[in-house]
Design a protein around this motif. Structure first.
Motif, PDB file in Angstrom:
ATOM      1  N   ARG A  12       0.839  -1.194   0.000  1.00  0.00           N
ATOM      2  CA  ARG A  12       0.000   0.000   0.000  1.00  0.00           C
ATOM      3  C   ARG A  12       0.874   1.245   0.000  1.00  0.00           C
ATOM      4  NH1 ARG A  12      -5.317  -0.953   3.535  1.00  0.00           N
ATOM      5  NH2 ARG A  12      -5.811  -2.970   2.647  1.00  0.00           N
ATOM      6  N   VAL A  13       0.425   2.224  -0.738  1.00  0.00           N
ATOM      7  CA  VAL A  13       1.119   3.503  -0.705  1.00  0.00           C
ATOM      8  C   VAL A  13       0.517   4.326   0.420  1.00  0.00           C
ATOM      9  CG1 VAL A  13       1.689   3.493  -3.153  1.00  0.00           C
ATOM     10  CG2 VAL A  13      -0.430   4.558  -2.413  1.00  0.00           C
ATOM     11  N   ARG A  14       1.315   5.190   0.975  1.00  0.00           N
ATOM     12  CA  ARG A  14       0.837   6.033   2.070  1.00  0.00           C
ATOM     13  C   ARG A  14       0.804   7.480   1.610  1.00  0.00           C
ATOM     14  NH1 ARG A  14       1.422   3.123   7.202  1.00  0.00           N
ATOM     15  NH2 ARG A  14       2.380   1.148   6.662  1.00  0.00           N
ATOM     16  N   LEU A  15      -0.398   8.018   1.646  1.00  0.00           N
ATOM     17  CA  LEU A  15      -0.588   9.422   1.318  1.00  0.00           C
ATOM     18  C   LEU A  15      -0.882  10.176   2.600  1.00  0.00           C
ATOM     19  CD1 LEU A  15      -2.901   9.151  -1.814  1.00  0.00           C
ATOM     20  CD2 LEU A  15      -0.429   9.434  -1.768  1.00  0.00           C
ATOM     21  N   ASP A  16      -0.278  11.309   2.736  1.00  0.00           N
ATOM     22  CA  ASP A  16      -0.520  12.158   3.897  1.00  0.00           C
ATOM     23  C   ASP A  16      -1.676  13.091   3.549  1.00  0.00           C
ATOM     24  OD1 ASP A  16      -0.521  13.969   5.968  1.00  0.00           O
ATOM     25  OD2 ASP A  16       1.668  14.194   6.005  1.00  0.00           O
ATOM     26  N   HIS A  17      -2.860  12.682   3.937  1.00  0.00           N
ATOM     27  CA  HIS A  17      -4.058  13.473   3.615  1.00  0.00           C
ATOM     28  C   HIS A  17      -4.018  14.836   4.295  1.00  0.00           C
ATOM     29  CE1 HIS A  17      -5.999  10.174   1.482  1.00  0.00           C
ATOM     30  NE2 HIS A  17      -5.472   9.382   2.403  1.00  0.00           N
ATOM     31  N   ASP A  18      -3.369  14.911   5.448  1.00  0.00           N
ATOM     32  CA  ASP A  18      -3.244  16.203   6.132  1.00  0.00           C
ATOM     33  C   ASP A  18      -2.402  17.168   5.308  1.00  0.00           C
ATOM     34  OD1 ASP A  18      -4.778  15.276   8.240  1.00  0.00           O
ATOM     35  OD2 ASP A  18      -3.028  14.688   9.439  1.00  0.00           O
ATOM     36  N   GLY A  21      -4.495  18.382   2.598  1.00  0.00           N
ATOM     37  CA  GLY A  21      -5.475  19.300   3.172  1.00  0.00           C
ATOM     38  C   GLY A  21      -4.883  20.670   3.429  1.00  0.00           C
ATOM     39  N   GLU A  22      -3.638  20.696   3.903  1.00  0.00           N
ATOM     40  CA  GLU A  22      -2.949  21.969   4.143  1.00  0.00           C
ATOM     41  C   GLU A  22      -2.772  22.751   2.842  1.00  0.00           C
ATOM     42  OE1 GLU A  22       0.751  20.995   6.025  1.00  0.00           O
ATOM     43  OE2 GLU A  22      -0.255  20.175   7.804  1.00  0.00           O
ATOM     44  N   LEU A  23      -2.429  22.036   1.779  1.00  0.00           N
ATOM     45  CA  LEU A  23      -2.294  22.697   0.477  1.00  0.00           C
ATOM     46  C   LEU A  23      -3.611  23.339   0.058  1.00  0.00           C
ATOM     47  CD1 LEU A  23      -0.175  20.263  -1.748  1.00  0.00           C
ATOM     48  CD2 LEU A  23       0.425  22.583  -1.075  1.00  0.00           C
ATOM     49  N   GLY A  28      -6.295  27.236  -1.678  1.00  0.00           N
ATOM     50  CA  GLY A  28      -7.635  27.140  -2.231  1.00  0.00           C
ATOM     51  C   GLY A  28      -7.703  25.973  -3.204  1.00  0.00           C
ATOM     52  N   PRO A  29      -8.919  25.551  -3.542  1.00  0.00           N
ATOM     53  CA  PRO A  29      -9.078  24.372  -4.399  1.00  0.00           C
ATOM     54  C   PRO A  29      -8.371  24.488  -5.752  1.00  0.00           C
ATOM     55  CG  PRO A  29     -11.172  24.962  -3.410  1.00  0.00           C
ATOM     56  CD  PRO A  29     -10.205  26.057  -3.063  1.00  0.00           C
ATOM     57  N   SER A  30      -8.521  25.603  -6.418  1.00  0.00           N
ATOM     58  CA  SER A  30      -7.933  25.765  -7.747  1.00  0.00           C
ATOM     59  C   SER A  30      -6.405  25.783  -7.680  1.00  0.00           C
ATOM     60  CB  SER A  30      -8.448  27.053  -8.383  1.00  0.00           C
ATOM     61  OG  SER A  30      -7.875  27.234  -9.646  1.00  0.00           O
ATOM     62  N   GLY A  31      -5.863  26.542  -6.740  1.00  0.00           N
ATOM     63  CA  GLY A  31      -4.413  26.628  -6.603  1.00  0.00           C
ATOM     64  C   GLY A  31      -3.797  25.299  -6.199  1.00  0.00           C
ATOM     65  N   ALA A  32      -4.450  24.606  -5.280  1.00  0.00           N
ATOM     66  CA  ALA A  32      -3.931  23.321  -4.815  1.00  0.00           C
ATOM     67  C   ALA A  32      -3.980  22.281  -5.931  1.00  0.00           C
ATOM     68  CB  ALA A  32      -4.722  22.838  -3.602  1.00  0.00           C
ATOM     69  N   GLU A  33      -5.075  22.257  -6.682  1.00  0.00           N
ATOM     70  CA  GLU A  33      -5.161  21.305  -7.791  1.00  0.00           C
ATOM     71  C   GLU A  33      -4.091  21.583  -8.828  1.00  0.00           C
ATOM     72  OE1 GLU A  33      -9.003  20.623  -9.489  1.00  0.00           O
ATOM     73  OE2 GLU A  33      -9.889  20.194  -7.531  1.00  0.00           O
ATOM     74  N   GLN A  75       6.466  16.958  -0.701  1.00  0.00           N
ATOM     75  CA  GLN A  75       5.684  18.199  -0.728  1.00  0.00           C
ATOM     76  C   GLN A  75       4.191  17.956  -0.821  1.00  0.00           C
ATOM     77  OE1 GLN A  75       7.167  20.506  -4.040  1.00  0.00           O
ATOM     78  NE2 GLN A  75       7.687  22.180  -2.669  1.00  0.00           N
ATOM     79  N   ILE A  76       3.791  16.926  -1.567  1.00  0.00           N
ATOM     80  CA  ILE A  76       2.354  16.701  -1.764  1.00  0.00           C
ATOM     81  C   ILE A  76       1.840  15.489  -0.997  1.00  0.00           C
ATOM     82  CG2 ILE A  76       2.241  17.942  -3.951  1.00  0.00           C
ATOM     83  CD1 ILE A  76       2.141  15.206  -5.366  1.00  0.00           C
ATOM     84  N   GLY A  77       2.621  15.038  -0.029  1.00  0.00           N
ATOM     85  CA  GLY A  77       2.131  13.999   0.873  1.00  0.00           C
ATOM     86  C   GLY A  77       2.246  12.573   0.391  1.00  0.00           C
TER      87      GLY A  77
END
Length: 126
Positions: A12-18, A21-23, A28-33, A75-77
């Motif tokens: 399993r890969v581990r993603l840091d959802h936090d 979320g911080e991004l 904001g949604p557009s900038g983070a995406e 950087q992106i978890g």
């Protein structure tokens, strides 16, 4: 008679959802995406370059690419991918070519799964 053991390569890969979320909170949604999409494109390009460098025997370039990949993934978890990228640099540093081959296989598996996991999580479409 020798017995052959087949190793499971499904991890399993581990993603840091936090971290993601911080991004989203900070940009904001557009900038983070936008940041996540650019990072994913860069990670895919780095994985391909690492493969080419390995096949060509360019260890210094491979190490540099793995370090950069680990930093971007962090950087992106993408915790698993970042850790495996750092493992690649250690294998190059120690000159352990057998371990390098095994860790690179893990890097490519983790990279594919991490990119897919973030893509699915973001609900991004092509």
């Amino acid at each position: 008679m020798e017995q052959v053991t087949v190793l499971q390569t499904d991890e399993r890969v581990r993603l840091d959802h936090d971290r993601l979320g911080e991004l989203y909170e900070r940009l904001g949604p557009s900038g983070a995406e936008d940041v996540v999409c650019r990072a994913m494109e860069e990670l895919a390009a780095r994985l391909a370059q690492i493969d080419r460098d390995y096949r060509a025997g360019h260890r210094a370039e491979l190490r540099k690419g793995a370090r950069a990949l680990a930093a971007i993934a962090d950087q992106i978890g993408m915790n698993t991918l970042a850790r495996v990228g750092r493992d690649v640099t250690r294998c190059v540093d120690t000159g352990d070519h057998v371990a390098l081959t095994a860790v690179l296989a893990r890097l490519f598996r983790s990279g594919e799964r991490s990119l897919t996991a973030v893509w699915d999580m973001q609900g991004l479409s092509v």
